[in-house]
Design a protein around this motif. Structure first.
Motif, PDB file in Angstrom:
ATOM      1  N   VAL A  88       0.834  -1.208   0.000  1.00 13.83           N
ATOM      2  CA  VAL A  88       0.000   0.000   0.000  1.00 13.83           C
ATOM      3  C   VAL A  88       0.864   1.251   0.000  1.00 13.83           C
ATOM      4  CG1 VAL A  88      -1.669   1.338   1.332  1.00 13.83           C
ATOM      5  CG2 VAL A  88      -1.972  -1.127   1.092  1.00 13.83           C
ATOM      6  N   VAL A  89       1.888   1.279   0.857  1.00 11.17           N
ATOM      7  CA  VAL A  89       2.780   2.443   0.932  1.00 11.17           C
ATOM      8  C   VAL A  89       3.527   2.618  -0.392  1.00 11.17           C
ATOM      9  CG1 VAL A  89       4.841   3.365   2.056  1.00 11.17           C
ATOM     10  CG2 VAL A  89       3.025   2.344   3.428  1.00 11.17           C
ATOM     11  N   THR A 134      -2.996  -3.181  15.106  1.00 12.54           N
ATOM     12  CA  THR A 134      -3.028  -1.950  14.313  1.00 12.54           C
ATOM     13  C   THR A 134      -3.082  -2.255  12.827  1.00 12.54           C
ATOM     14  OG1 THR A 134      -1.775  -0.767  16.016  1.00 12.54           O
ATOM     15  CG2 THR A 134      -1.806   0.195  13.808  1.00 12.54           C
ATOM     16  N   LEU A 135      -2.205  -3.144  12.373  1.00 11.48           N
ATOM     17  CA  LEU A 135      -2.168  -3.473  10.946  1.00 11.48           C
ATOM     18  C   LEU A 135      -3.466  -4.133  10.503  1.00 11.48           C
ATOM     19  CD1 LEU A 135       1.475  -4.845  10.486  1.00 11.48           C
ATOM     20  CD2 LEU A 135       0.617  -2.537  10.079  1.00 11.48           C
ATOM     21  N   VAL A 156      -9.983  -0.841   7.139  1.00 11.34           N
ATOM     22  CA  VAL A 156     -10.218   0.547   6.730  1.00 11.34           C
ATOM     23  C   VAL A 156      -9.740   0.770   5.300  1.00 11.34           C
ATOM     24  CG1 VAL A 156      -9.653   2.966   7.221  1.00 11.34           C
ATOM     25  CG2 VAL A 156     -10.069   1.371   9.107  1.00 11.34           C
ATOM     26  N   SER A 157      -8.640   0.104   4.921  1.00 10.83           N
ATOM     27  CA  SER A 157      -8.076   0.308   3.590  1.00 10.83           C
ATOM     28  C   SER A 157      -8.993  -0.197   2.477  1.00 10.83           C
ATOM     29  CB  SER A 157      -6.721  -0.395   3.473  1.00 10.83           C
ATOM     30  OG  SER A 157      -6.870  -1.810   3.451  1.00 10.83           O
ATOM     31  N   PHE A 177     -13.159   3.309  -3.218  1.00 10.83           N
ATOM     32  CA  PHE A 177     -14.211   4.326  -3.297  1.00 10.83           C
ATOM     33  C   PHE A 177     -13.599   5.732  -3.360  1.00 10.83           C
ATOM     34  CE2 PHE A 177     -16.090   0.652  -1.167  1.00 10.83           C
ATOM     35  CZ  PHE A 177     -17.247   0.466  -1.913  1.00 10.83           C
ATOM     36  N   VAL A 178     -12.515   5.930  -2.616  1.00 14.48           N
ATOM     37  CA  VAL A 178     -11.817   7.217  -2.660  1.00 14.48           C
ATOM     38  C   VAL A 178     -11.227   7.440  -4.048  1.00 14.48           C
ATOM     39  CG1 VAL A 178      -9.941   8.576  -1.674  1.00 14.48           C
ATOM     40  CG2 VAL A 178     -11.330   7.101  -0.189  1.00 14.48           C
ATOM     41  N   LEU A 179     -10.630   6.404  -4.612  1.00 16.63           N
ATOM     42  CA  LEU A 179     -10.050   6.518  -5.950  1.00 16.63           C
ATOM     43  C   LEU A 179     -11.131   6.826  -6.990  1.00 16.63           C
ATOM     44  CD1 LEU A 179      -7.440   3.604  -5.968  1.00 16.63           C
ATOM     45  CD2 LEU A 179      -6.991   6.056  -5.821  1.00 16.63           C
ATOM     46  N   ALA A 180     -12.286   6.190  -6.836  1.00 14.86           N
ATOM     47  CA  ALA A 180     -13.390   6.456  -7.761  1.00 14.86           C
ATOM     48  C   ALA A 180     -13.830   7.913  -7.685  1.00 14.86           C
ATOM     49  CB  ALA A 180     -14.566   5.528  -7.455  1.00 14.86           C
TER      50      ALA A 180
END
Length: 393
Positions: free
Chosen positions: A13-14, A351-352, A358-359, A364-367
């Motif tokens: 992802v990073v 945490t991961l 969440v990731s 949807f954000v990219l769209a």
């Protein structure tokens, strides 16, 4: 999901965010040529308004990239951002200067004049990609830091309070600027700069509806692309021949001859993606250089999309090769055993794992970004719009 899977997932992802950031540096690349492409005030305003529609995407991706690194690999964040702070502060300063320059260059009361802020945009256009490229090169070349995890359990260090605990520190007083003394760091940084200029010219040819600007962009494209290819190939050859930073199952760091060449062979699927990306970048450049008809205003220029997708497909596997396959992704030149790996620098499993769910919202954000991009680009920049738009930069 195992802990190891989550470590590799967040590394991916990073790396993807880093690759998207490199693509979006076309804003900086275009801004670095404000006075080269724009020969008068009207043409410069066309160029600035073209990149001004996209600079928020670059800035937001930079912040997201840093945030994802902090959440998933906090020891890297504290070591690099806390130790090499002069380098990162210089990068952030140029990006803040960019935001201010867009907003205030044509505001009433600007006693410095528009040209001063345009020069600031050029400064960001040059230093931003150069320094970011140099920071990324340290993933392969190493940095001068020392990590002392024993301080976490050192009772004496707790006497004056938790704030006195220092886990990692820089081994000299340059705090990151010493990386620029490494010639190969500069080679990689310059390669990123000229890639940004290449993408910037392709973007302007696609986004600005003006024959004169497109013609000038074509000349700039040839020079920037040539320098980028030479520098990138030189660094790639260097990378394949140099010793790399590996670690065994016990976590011990050691130097392995031709480590990155071994990574390319053993992770052949990443190498295949990288080669596809290189071909797409060259296709995007060549399609614009060879298609002389594309300088006419009514013909769409698509080179930026081939080169942009190719950039993401090239940079993502390149970054992954610095961390996957038992490779120390942030090597220490001061103390080999202080080098950071996926295992010794990541967040907890909880945490991961929480961030993984969440990731899943990222598509949807990219769209939404794609939708906004298309709406913003529904009409190309031209001279008439600059003259009639009261909200133009």
């Amino acid at each position: 999901m195992t802990y190891e899977f989550l470590q590799h997932y967040w590394c991916f992802v990073v790396s993807l965010l880093g690759a998207l950031l490199v693509f979006l540096l076309f804003v900086q690349g275009a801004n670095s040529m404000i006075f080269t492409i724009g020969k008068n005030n009207e043409e410069r305003r066309m160029l600035i308004n073209s990149t001004g529609r996209k600079w928020e995407f670059t800035f937001t991706t930079l912040v997201t990239f840093g945030g994802a690194f902090f959440a998933s690999f906090p020891l890297f964040y504290s070591t690099s951002f806390g130790g090499a702070y002069w380098l990162w502060m210089l990068i952030l300063f140029t990006f803040v200067l960019q935001a201010v320059s867009y907003e205030f260059q044509n505001k009433l009361g600007n006693f410095l004049g528009p040209k001063t802020f345009q020069c600031f945009l050029v400064l960001n256009g040059i230093l931003g990609p150069l320094l970011l490229g140099g920071a990324v090169a340290t993933f392969f070349e190493g940095s001068n830091f020392i990590v002392e995890k024993s301080n976490l359990i050192d009772v004496d260090s707790m006497v004056s309070g938790p704030s006195s605990i220092v886990i990692s520190h820089w081994a000299n007083g340059s705090h990151g600027l010493d990386a620029l003394l490494n010639p190969w760091v500069l080679v990689f940084g310059l390669a990123v700069l000229f890639l940004a200029r290449t993408l910037g010219t392709l973007y302007m040819m696609n986004n600005i509806n003006d024959d004169e600007i497109r013609t000038r962009c074509r000349y700039q494209l040839a020079g920037a692309a040539f320098v980028f290819v030479v520098l990138f190939v030189a660094y790639l050859v260097h990378l394949l021949l140099k010793d790399g930073y590996a670690y065994d199952d016990t976590g011990k760091i050691f130097m392995e001859p031709n480590k990155y060449l071994h990574n390319m062979i053993e992770m052949w699927y990443l190498t295949a993606v990288l080669l596809i990306g290189v071909v797409l970048v060259l296709w995007g450049i060549g399609s614009e250089l060879l298609n002389l008809k594309s300088q006419t205003s009514n013909l769409k220029s698509t080179g930026i999309w081939f080169a942009g997708i190719g950039t993401v497909l090239t940079v993502t596997p390149l970054l992954l090769m610095s961390a996957w396959n038992h490779t120390a992704y942030y090597p220490s030149t001061a103390d080999l055993q202080s080098s950071l790996t996926l295992e010794n620098s990541c967040s907890s499993y909880f945490t991961l794992n929480t961030m993984f769910w969440v990731s899943l919202l990222v598509p949807f954000v990219l769209a939404y970004i794609i939708y906004c991009w298309r709406k913003i680009d529904s009409k190309k920049i031209d001279r008439a719009e600059i003259e009639s738009d009261d909200h133009a930069y």
